[in-house]
Motif scaffolding. Structure first.
Motif, PDB file in Angstrom:
ATOM      1  N   TYR A   1       0.604  -1.243  -0.037  1.00  0.00           N
ATOM      2  CA  TYR A   1       0.181  -0.229  -0.052  1.00  0.00           C
ATOM      3  C   TYR A   1       1.034   1.470  -0.228  1.00  0.00           C
ATOM      4  O   TYR A   1       0.453   1.743  -1.113  1.00  0.00           O
ATOM      5  CB  TYR A   1      -1.010  -0.043   0.962  1.00  0.00           C
TER       6      TYR A   1
ATOM      7  N   CYS B   1      -8.033   4.652   7.922  1.00  0.00           N
ATOM      8  CA  CYS B   1      -6.685   5.534   8.282  1.00  0.00           C
ATOM      9  C   CYS B   1      -5.630   4.742   7.575  1.00  0.00           C
ATOM     10  O   CYS B   1      -4.663   5.274   7.295  1.00  0.00           O
ATOM     11  CB  CYS B   1      -5.939   5.608   9.547  1.00  0.00           C
TER      12      CYS B   1
ATOM     13  N   LEU C   1      -2.575   9.586   6.060  1.00  0.00           N
ATOM     14  CA  LEU C   1      -3.004  10.434   6.476  1.00  0.00           C
ATOM     15  C   LEU C   1      -3.098  11.536   8.117  1.00  0.00           C
ATOM     16  O   LEU C   1      -2.644  12.425   8.426  1.00  0.00           O
ATOM     17  CB  LEU C   1      -4.281  11.131   6.323  1.00  0.00           C
TER      18      LEU C   1
ATOM     19  N   MET D   1      -2.908  -3.342   8.444  1.00  0.00           N
ATOM     20  CA  MET D   1      -3.048  -1.736   7.575  1.00  0.00           C
ATOM     21  C   MET D   1      -2.808  -1.270   9.470  1.00  0.00           C
ATOM     22  O   MET D   1      -1.902   0.101   8.948  1.00  0.00           O
ATOM     23  CB  MET D   1      -4.151  -1.330   7.549  1.00  0.00           C
TER      24      MET D   1
ATOM     25  N   ALA E   1     -11.262  -0.991  14.501  1.00  0.00           N
ATOM     26  CA  ALA E   1     -12.586  -0.522  14.903  1.00  0.00           C
ATOM     27  C   ALA E   1     -13.393  -0.836  13.297  1.00  0.00           C
ATOM     28  O   ALA E   1     -12.685  -0.734  12.190  1.00  0.00           O
ATOM     29  CB  ALA E   1     -13.201   1.237  14.729  1.00  0.00           C
TER      30      ALA E   1
ATOM     31  N   VAL F   1     -12.588   5.455   1.681  1.00  0.00           N
ATOM     32  CA  VAL F   1     -12.894   4.547   2.080  1.00  0.00           C
ATOM     33  C   VAL F   1     -14.408   4.550   1.701  1.00  0.00           C
ATOM     34  O   VAL F   1     -14.780   3.443   2.089  1.00  0.00           O
ATOM     35  CB  VAL F   1     -12.381   4.846   4.071  1.00  0.00           C
TER      36      VAL F   1
HETATM   37  C1  LIG Z   1      -7.895   3.176   0.635  1.00  0.00           C
HETATM   38  S1  LIG Z   1      -7.715   2.561   2.283  1.00  0.00           S
HETATM   39  C2  LIG Z   1      -7.324   4.261   2.095  1.00  0.00           C
HETATM   40  C3  LIG Z   1      -6.588   4.801   3.717  1.00  0.00           C
HETATM   41  C4  LIG Z   1      -6.215   5.579   4.344  1.00  0.00           C
HETATM   42  N1  LIG Z   1      -7.118   6.697   4.943  1.00  0.00           N
HETATM   43  C5  LIG Z   1      -5.582   6.409   3.002  1.00  0.00           C
HETATM   44  O1  LIG Z   1      -5.729   7.833   1.974  1.00  0.00           O
HETATM   45  O2  LIG Z   1      -4.783   6.641   2.439  1.00  0.00           O
HETATM   46  C6  LIG Z   1      -9.187   2.228   2.592  1.00  0.00           C
HETATM   47  C7  LIG Z   1      -9.079   1.694   3.955  1.00  0.00           C
HETATM   48  O3  LIG Z   1     -10.371   1.565   4.177  1.00  0.00           O
HETATM   49  C8  LIG Z   1     -10.434   0.464   5.322  1.00  0.00           C
HETATM   50  N2  LIG Z   1     -11.618   0.075   5.559  1.00  0.00           N
HETATM   51  C9  LIG Z   1     -12.493  -0.192   4.532  1.00  0.00           C
HETATM   52  N3  LIG Z   1     -13.558  -0.959   5.247  1.00  0.00           N
HETATM   53  C10 LIG Z   1     -13.789  -0.258   5.810  1.00  0.00           C
HETATM   54  C11 LIG Z   1     -14.739  -1.034   7.361  1.00  0.00           C
HETATM   55  N4  LIG Z   1     -15.966  -1.890   7.375  1.00  0.00           N
HETATM   56  N5  LIG Z   1     -14.533  -0.183   8.797  1.00  0.00           N
HETATM   57  C12 LIG Z   1     -12.981   0.643   8.912  1.00  0.00           C
HETATM   58  N6  LIG Z   1     -11.903   0.473   8.216  1.00  0.00           N
HETATM   59  C13 LIG Z   1     -12.456  -0.333   6.356  1.00  0.00           C
HETATM   60  C14 LIG Z   1      -9.680  -0.592   4.199  1.00  0.00           C
HETATM   61  O4  LIG Z   1      -8.582  -1.526   5.708  1.00  0.00           O
HETATM   62  C15 LIG Z   1      -8.704   0.358   4.157  1.00  0.00           C
HETATM   63  O5  LIG Z   1      -7.266   0.654   5.004  1.00  0.00           O
END
Ligand SMILES: C[S@@+](CC[C@H](N)C(=O)[O-])C[C@H]1O[C@@H](n2cnc3c(N)ncnc32)[C@H](O)[C@@H]1O
Length: 251
Positions: A19, A52, A57, A78, A94, A115
């Motif tokens: 990532y 996150c 971020l 992550m 969470a 997200v």
């Molecule tokens: C594309 S990444 C973005 C990460 C970070 N915000 C960034 O901008 O680099 C999407 C993130 O959302 C998290 N995610 C997806 N669905 C989720 C959920 N239901 N609850 C918590 N985290 C979630 C994933 O695990 C992943 O770390």
């Protein structure tokens, strides 16, 4: 199928090594800076980074003048990376599709970067963010726009000022995507890494309905979920919508 069951595995694998290579892309750096700038952090700010990931971020927010920053994600891999990178961040496990482990009105500011498109029930996510943000608190949300083109992110990274056409239709086939990755990077190792990232992104997007919005649709949706003073712009080489909004009364 719950959110944890269907894609968490993909995020776990994605996090392990891949990532953070996104940090090499200038449009991803632009996106991080735009989100943090839009958050208008002050020295009273108590911030939640919802989803996150590896903490990119969160780290920038910790370096701002915020009083405290908490990052939440449902991927343990992550979160592990985020903790390694950003020792002073407060990271918690969470699920953004369930009730969050915070009282009402806990945060002055919430950022939620890339997200919304990936959860099964975007409304559940927005309603929970609405609950935990303080009255008049600020939400900054970035998410891919309807019709986004990954190729235009690569084009921007290459600082190609020519027409868009040679970079379009990344999503039509894995072969097309690979072609554009080869065009972007000289380094063989990076080509392999970005081809692998592309495979993960395809798996994630195929394993669920992906939620993409036109600017007006996102504005209407945020309004429906109780936010006011909504402004929609663009970031990430214009392929993400960047929304700012304020918590209004419950709708
Ligand atoms: C594309 S990444 C973005 C990460 C970070 N915000 C960034 O901008 O680099 C999407 C993130 O959302 C998290 N995610 C997806 N669905 C989720 C959920 N239901 N609850 C918590 N985290 C979630 C994933 O695990 C992943 O770390």
């Amino acid at each position: 199928m719950t959110d944890t069951q269907n894609t968490n595995v993909n995020w776990e694998e994605y996090a392990s090594v891949l990532y953070d290579h996104l940090c090499l892309l200038t449009p991803y750096q632009e996106y991080l800076n735009d989100v943090v700038h839009a958050a208008e952090i002050q020295n009273q700010s108590v911030v939640l980074d919802a989803g996150c990931g590896t903490g990119n971020l969160t780290q920038k927010l910790v370096n701002s003048s915020a009083v405290s920053v908490c990052g939440i994600d449902y991927s343990h891999a992550m979160l592990r990376r985020a903790k390694q990178k950003c020792a002073s961040g407060d990271f918690k496990h969470a699920n953004l599709q369930e009730k969050l482990p915070f009282p009402d009105d806990s945060y002055t500011t919430i950022v939620c970067g890339n997200v919304l498109y990936a959860v099964n029930h975007p409304e559940l996510l927005l309603r929970e963010l609405w609950r935990v943000i303080a009255p008049c608190g600020r939400l900054v949300l970035a998410t891919p726009k309807k019709g986004y083109e990954n190729g235009l992110i690569l084009k921007a990274h290459c600082r190609d000022t020519g027409t868009d056409a040679p970079w379009l239709n990344t999503h039509t086939s894995p072969e097309r995507e690979q072609e554009l990755i080869y065009k972007t990077f000289d380094d063989q190792k990076l080509i392999e890494v970005f081809c692998e990232i592309a495979v993960h992104n395809r798996t994630i997007s195929k394993s669920r309905a992906t939620h993409l919005y036109e600017p007006q649709e996102l504005e209407d949706f945020l309004h429906y979920c109780g936010f006011t003073d909504i402004k929609i712009g663009f970031t990430y080489a214009q392929q993400n919508l960047l929304a700012t909004a304020v918590k209004g009364p419950l709708s």
